[in-house]
Enzyme design. Structure first.
Site, PDB file in Angstrom:
ATOM      1  N   PRO A 111      34.389  53.164  42.737  1.00  0.00           N
ATOM      2  CA  PRO A 111      33.034  53.592  43.061  1.00  0.00           C
ATOM      3  C   PRO A 111      32.250  52.618  43.926  1.00  0.00           C
ATOM      4  O   PRO A 111      32.350  51.400  43.744  1.00  0.00           O
ATOM      5  CB  PRO A 111      32.369  53.747  41.686  1.00  0.00           C
ATOM      6  CG  PRO A 111      33.213  52.952  40.752  1.00  0.00           C
ATOM      7  CD  PRO A 111      34.610  53.024  41.300  1.00  0.00           C
ATOM      8  N   ASN A 112      31.517  53.198  44.831  1.00  0.00           N
ATOM      9  CA  ASN A 112      30.590  52.512  45.742  1.00  0.00           C
ATOM     10  C   ASN A 112      31.287  51.783  46.892  1.00  0.00           C
ATOM     11  O   ASN A 112      30.628  51.292  47.797  1.00  0.00           O
ATOM     12  CB  ASN A 112      29.666  51.542  44.975  1.00  0.00           C
ATOM     13  CG  ASN A 112      28.858  52.252  43.916  1.00  0.00           C
ATOM     14  OD1 ASN A 112      28.146  53.190  44.229  1.00  0.00           O
ATOM     15  ND2 ASN A 112      28.989  51.848  42.661  1.00  0.00           N
ATOM     16  N   ARG A 161      26.666  48.032  51.984  1.00  0.00           N
ATOM     17  CA  ARG A 161      26.323  47.763  50.585  1.00  0.00           C
ATOM     18  C   ARG A 161      26.292  46.261  50.325  1.00  0.00           C
ATOM     19  O   ARG A 161      27.333  45.598  50.434  1.00  0.00           O
ATOM     20  CB  ARG A 161      27.400  48.409  49.706  1.00  0.00           C
ATOM     21  CG  ARG A 161      27.284  48.070  48.254  1.00  0.00           C
ATOM     22  CD  ARG A 161      28.587  48.368  47.523  1.00  0.00           C
ATOM     23  NE  ARG A 161      28.442  48.074  46.118  1.00  0.00           N
ATOM     24  CZ  ARG A 161      29.445  47.863  45.280  1.00  0.00           C
ATOM     25  NH1 ARG A 161      30.701  47.925  45.711  1.00  0.00           N
ATOM     26  NH2 ARG A 161      29.218  47.592  44.035  1.00  0.00           N
ATOM     27  N   TYR A 180      29.505  41.548  49.800  1.00  0.00           N
ATOM     28  CA  TYR A 180      30.746  42.254  50.139  1.00  0.00           C
ATOM     29  C   TYR A 180      31.107  42.191  51.623  1.00  0.00           C
ATOM     30  O   TYR A 180      32.167  42.682  52.010  1.00  0.00           O
ATOM     31  CB  TYR A 180      30.642  43.713  49.686  1.00  0.00           C
ATOM     32  CG  TYR A 180      30.463  43.851  48.188  1.00  0.00           C
ATOM     33  CD1 TYR A 180      31.470  43.458  47.311  1.00  0.00           C
ATOM     34  CD2 TYR A 180      29.276  44.342  47.635  1.00  0.00           C
ATOM     35  CE1 TYR A 180      31.312  43.560  45.929  1.00  0.00           C
ATOM     36  CE2 TYR A 180      29.111  44.453  46.265  1.00  0.00           C
ATOM     37  CZ  TYR A 180      30.131  44.052  45.413  1.00  0.00           C
ATOM     38  OH  TYR A 180      29.974  44.152  44.055  1.00  0.00           O
ATOM     39  N   ASN A 233      41.316  48.192  43.736  1.00  0.00           N
ATOM     40  CA  ASN A 233      39.978  47.663  43.498  1.00  0.00           C
ATOM     41  C   ASN A 233      39.213  48.759  42.769  1.00  0.00           C
ATOM     42  O   ASN A 233      38.681  49.689  43.389  1.00  0.00           O
ATOM     43  CB  ASN A 233      39.266  47.268  44.792  1.00  0.00           C
ATOM     44  CG  ASN A 233      37.918  46.598  44.514  1.00  0.00           C
ATOM     45  OD1 ASN A 233      37.425  46.623  43.395  1.00  0.00           O
ATOM     46  ND2 ASN A 233      37.334  46.004  45.534  1.00  0.00           N
ATOM     47  N   ALA A 266      33.403  48.830  39.675  1.00  0.00           N
ATOM     48  CA  ALA A 266      32.743  48.695  38.367  1.00  0.00           C
ATOM     49  C   ALA A 266      33.615  49.196  37.219  1.00  0.00           C
ATOM     50  O   ALA A 266      33.486  48.715  36.086  1.00  0.00           O
ATOM     51  CB  ALA A 266      31.409  49.432  38.386  1.00  0.00           C
ATOM     52  N   ASP A 289      45.015  52.549  30.844  1.00  0.00           N
ATOM     53  CA  ASP A 289      46.123  53.376  30.362  1.00  0.00           C
ATOM     54  C   ASP A 289      46.892  54.008  31.525  1.00  0.00           C
ATOM     55  O   ASP A 289      48.116  54.135  31.477  1.00  0.00           O
ATOM     56  CB  ASP A 289      45.601  54.467  29.421  1.00  0.00           C
ATOM     57  CG  ASP A 289      45.183  53.920  28.069  1.00  0.00           C
ATOM     58  OD1 ASP A 289      45.517  52.755  27.757  1.00  0.00           O
ATOM     59  OD2 ASP A 289      44.519  54.657  27.308  1.00  0.00           O
ATOM     60  N   GLU A 324      45.441  43.748  41.389  1.00  0.00           N
ATOM     61  CA  GLU A 324      43.992  43.936  41.228  1.00  0.00           C
ATOM     62  C   GLU A 324      43.281  43.099  42.285  1.00  0.00           C
ATOM     63  O   GLU A 324      43.519  41.892  42.393  1.00  0.00           O
ATOM     64  CB  GLU A 324      43.587  43.486  39.816  1.00  0.00           C
ATOM     65  CG  GLU A 324      42.100  43.571  39.549  1.00  0.00           C
ATOM     66  CD  GLU A 324      41.731  43.068  38.148  1.00  0.00           C
ATOM     67  OE1 GLU A 324      42.630  42.853  37.301  1.00  0.00           O
ATOM     68  OE2 GLU A 324      40.523  42.860  37.918  1.00  0.00           O
ATOM     69  N   HIS A 334      39.497  42.130  44.128  1.00  0.00           N
ATOM     70  CA  HIS A 334      38.040  42.166  44.201  1.00  0.00           C
ATOM     71  C   HIS A 334      37.612  41.394  45.439  1.00  0.00           C
ATOM     72  O   HIS A 334      38.096  40.276  45.673  1.00  0.00           O
ATOM     73  CB  HIS A 334      37.405  41.552  42.960  1.00  0.00           C
ATOM     74  CG  HIS A 334      37.803  42.265  41.712  1.00  0.00           C
ATOM     75  ND1 HIS A 334      37.285  43.494  41.382  1.00  0.00           N
ATOM     76  CD2 HIS A 334      38.712  41.958  40.759  1.00  0.00           C
ATOM     77  CE1 HIS A 334      37.854  43.906  40.262  1.00  0.00           C
ATOM     78  NE2 HIS A 334      38.726  42.993  39.854  1.00  0.00           N
ATOM     79  N   ILE A 335      36.713  41.972  46.182  1.00  0.00           N
ATOM     80  CA  ILE A 335      36.220  41.322  47.397  1.00  0.00           C
ATOM     81  C   ILE A 335      35.438  40.067  47.026  1.00  0.00           C
ATOM     82  O   ILE A 335      35.617  39.003  47.614  1.00  0.00           O
ATOM     83  CB  ILE A 335      35.339  42.315  48.184  1.00  0.00           C
ATOM     84  CG1 ILE A 335      36.187  43.508  48.647  1.00  0.00           C
ATOM     85  CG2 ILE A 335      34.660  41.622  49.370  1.00  0.00           C
ATOM     86  CD1 ILE A 335      35.375  44.697  49.130  1.00  0.00           C
ATOM     87  N   ARG A 342      29.852  35.736  39.001  1.00  0.00           N
ATOM     88  CA  ARG A 342      28.704  36.651  38.986  1.00  0.00           C
ATOM     89  C   ARG A 342      28.253  36.913  37.533  1.00  0.00           C
ATOM     90  O   ARG A 342      28.510  36.102  36.665  1.00  0.00           O
ATOM     91  CB  ARG A 342      29.093  37.929  39.744  1.00  0.00           C
ATOM     92  CG  ARG A 342      29.488  37.633  41.195  1.00  0.00           C
ATOM     93  CD  ARG A 342      29.908  38.868  41.947  1.00  0.00           C
ATOM     94  NE  ARG A 342      28.802  39.816  42.060  1.00  0.00           N
ATOM     95  CZ  ARG A 342      28.948  41.074  42.470  1.00  0.00           C
ATOM     96  NH1 ARG A 342      30.168  41.515  42.822  1.00  0.00           N
ATOM     97  NH2 ARG A 342      27.915  41.885  42.545  1.00  0.00           N
TER      98      ARG A 342
HETATM   99  C1  DQA Z   1      34.104  44.444  43.030  1.00  0.00           C
HETATM  100  C2  DQA Z   1      33.431  43.632  41.910  1.00  0.00           C
HETATM  101  C3  DQA Z   1      32.880  44.538  40.835  1.00  0.00           C
HETATM  102  O1  DQA Z   1      32.262  43.773  39.808  1.00  0.00           O
HETATM  103  C4  DQA Z   1      31.846  45.488  41.413  1.00  0.00           C
HETATM  104  O2  DQA Z   1      31.392  46.391  40.419  1.00  0.00           O
HETATM  105  C5  DQA Z   1      32.317  46.202  42.631  1.00  0.00           C
HETATM  106  C6  DQA Z   1      33.174  45.511  43.593  1.00  0.00           C
HETATM  107  C7  DQA Z   1      34.542  43.558  44.216  1.00  0.00           C
HETATM  108  O3  DQA Z   1      35.313  44.043  45.037  1.00  0.00           O
HETATM  109  O4  DQA Z   1      34.109  42.411  44.333  1.00  0.00           O
HETATM  110  O5  DQA Z   1      31.908  47.321  42.890  1.00  0.00           O
HETATM  111  O6  DQA Z   1      35.258  45.058  42.492  1.00  0.00           O
END
Ligand code: DQA
Length: 147
Positions: free
Chosen positions: A10-11, A18, A23, A76, A79, A89, A100, A102-103, A109
């Protein structure tokens, strides 16, 4: 041809606009292009999926498992990383290697970002490298699991 699934939660469709201080300014299309170019260097293709809906992300993992030609997943979950037993699962059920990504560095954080439901089942975790993390993840999957 063998594929890597690049799955964004999401997002992340809003990447580029954003919270750019966190990011960066690369768009989701830039990220997907970066993954495709990296995969191509290894003779691989990518399938890129982004959804703001938890179930759609679960479905994408099921489909990757069923397809039989996906060598691994760059995930990724945004949230949902911090909330989703369903995705945990689904990763386990997929039996696919998952990196996994994360940017940002969630550990630098808010405390609610310090827990990942996915890390225990991830083959590797890349955080805080900006969008380059996606490239490193594709490289890792291709090197370990490609041809
Ligand atoms: C994220 C980190 C998460 O905590 C956050 O909710 C995101 C992006 C990152 O790529 O840094 O939406 O996964």
């Amino acid at each position: 041809m063998t594929r890597v699934l690049v799955l964004n939660g999401p997002n992340l469709n809003l990447l580029g606009t954003r919270e750019p201080a966190i990011y960066g300014t690369a768009t989701l299309a830039d990220v997907e292009q970066l993954c495709a170019a990296t995969a191509a260097q290894h003779g691989l293709e990518v399938t890129c999926v982004q959804s703001n809906h938890e179930g759609a992300l679960v479905d994408a993992l099921h489909e990757a498992r069923a397809a039989g030609d996906v060598l691994g997943v760059v995930l990724n979950a945004a949230a949902y990383t911090h909330t989703s037993v369903a995705l945990l699962d689904a990763v386990k059920a997929s039996a696919l290697p998952v990196v996994e990504v994360h940017i940002s560095n969630p550990h630098a954080r808010e405390s609610f970002r310090h827990t990942s439901y996915l890390s225990p089942v991830a083959e590797a975790i890349i955080a805080g490298a900006g969008v380059h993390g996606y490239r490193y993840a594709v490289d890792l999957l291709a090197t370990r699991h490609g041809g």
